[in-house]
Design a protein around this motif. Sequence first.
Motif, short mmCIF file in Angstrom:
data_model
loop_
_atom_site.label_atom_id
_atom_site.label_comp_id
_atom_site.label_asym_id
_atom_site.label_seq_id
_atom_site.Cartn_x
_atom_site.Cartn_y
_atom_site.Cartn_z
N ILE A 172 0.83 -1.20 0.00
CA ILE A 172 0.00 0.00 0.00
C ILE A 172 0.87 1.25 0.00
O ILE A 172 0.59 2.23 -0.71
CB ILE A 172 -0.94 -0.01 1.23
N MET A 173 1.93 1.22 0.77
CA MET A 173 2.81 2.38 0.88
C MET A 173 3.43 2.73 -0.47
O MET A 173 3.57 3.92 -0.81
CB MET A 173 3.91 2.07 1.91
N SER A 196 -1.22 3.42 5.68
CA SER A 196 -1.02 2.04 5.21
C SER A 196 -1.34 1.05 6.32
O SER A 196 -1.88 -0.04 6.05
CB SER A 196 0.43 1.86 4.75
N PHE A 197 -1.01 1.40 7.55
CA PHE A 197 -1.30 0.54 8.70
C PHE A 197 -2.80 0.31 8.82
O PHE A 197 -3.28 -0.82 8.90
CB PHE A 197 -0.74 1.18 9.98
N ASP A 198 -3.56 1.38 8.80
CA ASP A 198 -5.01 1.28 8.94
C ASP A 198 -5.64 0.57 7.73
O ASP A 198 -6.50 -0.31 7.88
CB ASP A 198 -5.60 2.69 9.08
N ARG A 199 -5.18 0.93 6.54
CA ARG A 199 -5.77 0.35 5.32
C ARG A 199 -5.43 -1.13 5.21
O ARG A 199 -6.25 -1.93 4.73
CB ARG A 199 -5.27 1.11 4.10
N GLY A 200 -4.24 -1.51 5.63
CA GLY A 200 -3.86 -2.92 5.57
C GLY A 200 -4.79 -3.79 6.39
O GLY A 200 -5.24 -4.85 5.93
N PHE A 201 -5.12 -3.37 7.61
CA PHE A 201 -6.02 -4.14 8.45
C PHE A 201 -7.43 -4.17 7.87
O PHE A 201 -8.13 -5.18 7.95
CB PHE A 201 -6.05 -3.56 9.87
N ARG A 202 -7.87 -3.05 7.29
CA ARG A 202 -9.22 -3.01 6.73
C ARG A 202 -9.34 -3.91 5.49
O ARG A 202 -10.35 -4.58 5.30
CB ARG A 202 -9.60 -1.56 6.38
N LEU A 204 -0.45 -9.34 -5.50
CA LEU A 204 -1.70 -9.83 -6.10
C LEU A 204 -2.83 -9.84 -5.08
O LEU A 204 -3.98 -9.54 -5.41
CB LEU A 204 -1.49 -11.24 -6.66
N ALA A 205 -2.49 -10.19 -3.83
CA ALA A 205 -3.50 -10.17 -2.77
C ALA A 205 -4.02 -8.75 -2.56
O ALA A 205 -5.22 -8.54 -2.36
CB ALA A 205 -2.92 -10.73 -1.47
N TYR A 206 -3.11 -7.77 -2.62
CA TYR A 206 -3.52 -6.38 -2.47
C TYR A 206 -4.52 -5.99 -3.56
O TYR A 206 -5.61 -5.46 -3.27
CB TYR A 206 -2.30 -5.45 -2.53
N PHE A 207 -4.17 -6.24 -4.82
CA PHE A 207 -5.07 -5.88 -5.92
C PHE A 207 -6.39 -6.64 -5.82
O PHE A 207 -7.46 -6.10 -6.14
CB PHE A 207 -4.40 -6.16 -7.26
N SER A 208 -6.34 -7.90 -5.39
CA SER A 208 -7.54 -8.70 -5.25
C SER A 208 -8.46 -8.13 -4.17
O SER A 208 -9.67 -8.00 -4.37
CB SER A 208 -7.17 -10.15 -4.90
N LEU A 209 -7.89 -7.78 -3.03
CA LEU A 209 -8.70 -7.27 -1.92
C LEU A 209 -9.29 -5.90 -2.25
O LEU A 209 -10.45 -5.62 -1.91
CB LEU A 209 -7.83 -7.18 -0.65
N VAL A 210 -8.51 -5.06 -2.93
CA VAL A 210 -9.03 -3.75 -3.33
C VAL A 210 -10.18 -3.92 -4.31
O VAL A 210 -11.21 -3.26 -4.21
CB VAL A 210 -7.91 -2.88 -3.95
#
Length: 288
Positions: free
Chosen positions: A162-163, A173-179, A253-259
């Motif tokens: 995210i960063m 990034s800390f908050d968004r990562g958990f969400r 890939l997990a980041y793009f998938s979750l977004v």
Amino acid sequence: MEQKLELRKSRDFGQLINDTFLFVRENLKPLLKVYFSICGFLLVAMTVVAVMQQNRLAGILTEESLRRDPFQFYGWEMVLSWVLVFIFYVLLCITTFSYMGLYKDKGNEAPTPQEVWEQVRYYFWRVSGAQLVLGLLVGIGMMFCVLPGLYLWPVVTLMLAIMVIENGSLTYSFDRGFRLISGHWWATFGAMFILSVVSYAVMMLFVMPFGIATGAGLLLGNLKLSLPMLIAATVVQYLSQILLVIVLITAGLAYFSLVEEKEGTSLSDRINSIGKGDDAADLPEEQY
């Protein structure tokens, strides 16, 4: 023309693993070019320092000397080696996530090493500081029954993605990562864990022959490897660290998938693009 992998799509556990290998296969040459262009010098530096350290220790370490001074194992080479390994991992993270972000922005086209290097320069200090803080957090978690550290591992890796990809601050990034990972922790952790095991297994296949040779030498009373063998073992050891990018690609890939799953960015982009083409072409001809 073969259609390339779309980063922004929802993926389950199995798709995360399959698409990781698909992305690596499709981008192998440009990925290697980018990695060695940016991290190549550091790999050489790490190898030189490690060879110096091991060569020095092989020359002074005996059972008797260790009893006399157990701290002689530590020296400036070890401290420098730790620093270089930390920088290498930071560069690996930024390079991987920058490559994936630029790949998406360029419409699934591989970015150039220069484009990735600009991102690396921009994010280096921010990610280095975050890596220190987050790494300490995971380390503390590992000390408490291991489970808290394991829980934080995929979250922290997502935070680094995210960063870089979203140009986020540490707190954002800390908050968004958990969400983002909420409700999808097991799939993310499982994919990253399995590919970590695969990566380390392959690394061990490369390193094991040198470990066997070293162990045989110790049994025969030879504490000092030949310099060519020492250099070869160290080069293979550090080159195999490149395999860690497989886990980072899975995290990307997990980041793009979750977004995509939680925010539908791909669908939103399509909706927002409506009417932004050649507007004049869609209008009826004027009548005079």
